[in-house]
Design an enzyme around this catalytic site. Sequence first.
Site, mmCIF file in Angstrom:
data_model
loop_
_atom_site.group_PDB
_atom_site.id
_atom_site.type_symbol
_atom_site.label_atom_id
_atom_site.label_comp_id
_atom_site.label_asym_id
_atom_site.label_seq_id
_atom_site.Cartn_x
_atom_site.Cartn_y
_atom_site.Cartn_z
ATOM 1 C CD1 TRP A 1 -1.848 -2.264 2.114
ATOM 2 C CD2 TRP A 1 -2.706 -1.686 0.144
ATOM 3 N NE1 TRP A 1 -2.707 -3.253 1.739
ATOM 4 C CE2 TRP A 1 -3.249 -2.938 0.539
ATOM 5 C CE3 TRP A 1 -3.106 -1.114 -1.071
ATOM 6 C CZ2 TRP A 1 -4.169 -3.623 -0.245
ATOM 7 C CZ3 TRP A 1 -4.020 -1.812 -1.850
ATOM 8 C CH2 TRP A 1 -4.539 -3.043 -1.434
ATOM 9 C CE LYS B 1 -6.897 -2.690 6.077
ATOM 10 N NZ LYS B 1 -7.129 -4.017 5.519
ATOM 11 C CG ASP C 1 -2.414 4.147 4.880
ATOM 12 O OD1 ASP C 1 -3.354 3.930 5.668
ATOM 13 O OD2 ASP C 1 -2.273 3.529 3.808
#
Length: 357
Positions: free
Chosen positions: A102, A193, A169
């Site tokens: 990511w 999540k 992030d």
Amino acid sequence: MKVHNFSAGPSILPEEVMQQAAKAVLNLNETGLSILEISHRSPEFLAILAEAKSLVLELLDLPQNEYKVLFLQGGASMEFLRIPMNLMQKGGKAAYLNTGTWADNAVKEAKAFGEVIEVASSKDMHYSYIPKAYTIPDDADYFHCTSNNTIYGTQMRLFPETAIPFVCDMSSDIFSRKLDFSQFDLIYAGAQKNIGPAGTTLIVIRERILGNPKNGLPNIMNYQMHIERESMYNTPAVFAIYTSMLTLRWIKKAGGIAAMEARNNKKAALLYEEIDHNPLFEGTAAKEDRSLMNVTFRLKDANHTEAFDTLCKTYHISGLKGHRTVGGYRASLYNALPVESVQMLIEVMQQFQRSHS
């Protein structure tokens, strides 16, 4: 039947949150309306959105006069674009730490808007560690890192000091451990999540870093526009935000981030101990960088895979398969996962060892 849900995302939610959300699908707060059908302009939803924003800042211990909270759509991947579009100056550059898939995707997207300095990368070792020694250029427009790498099971323990805006992030570990969140100028996280269901993304931003809005920046990509419109420039993800608010309530009720961290430390310690002492398994991440959220491991003998998978299924262990790009196994230990699920996985691993020794 109790299913032990180790899915990396969308992932397990607290039982009481699911019960409350399920009730609201039929009748929200005795309004006679479903949470799925109320107007995003209604007093009921405005109160939900306000409480969710307030809880975010309260749990992160951030001042309301400095930070703004947004709930937007498009996932964290949309923020890979929105961040450089808002923070990178014309002809400017940004600094990125590349620690996983990511993070690498964020680098690739940012390159469409200017120069990207990759200050360090662990790609050379299949992202199995977190780089420690690197220099962040002072003339970059911002520095970006990923706090936890869901696919590879690594997590940043320490964060660098920098004089430029600091972007992080935190999709897979926000609200899971105590940090000085004021060191970050922009935090973003996909909800699916540790916050709520898929469909909304949390952005927490120190408003002063935005400066003057750029000419030609599309409204839908403009953080200032979303701040002005209170996350309602377009119709927000009402149900996802409502469920996220319920989860934030649950975190606060359970003792806040400190309590989550204690639970997560216990779960991770138990599972890593089993991985390190069970001769049939091995971890895949550098020990000093092991994630408390996503525990990655594999069988030393891949020929045992089918038998182990069958045993896990017998004991209702779900979502353990590693990411398709790396294989192996990944046990995601998000806030809502009870320690009993980790103990069941450990029992299965020990039973498998006894039957294959």
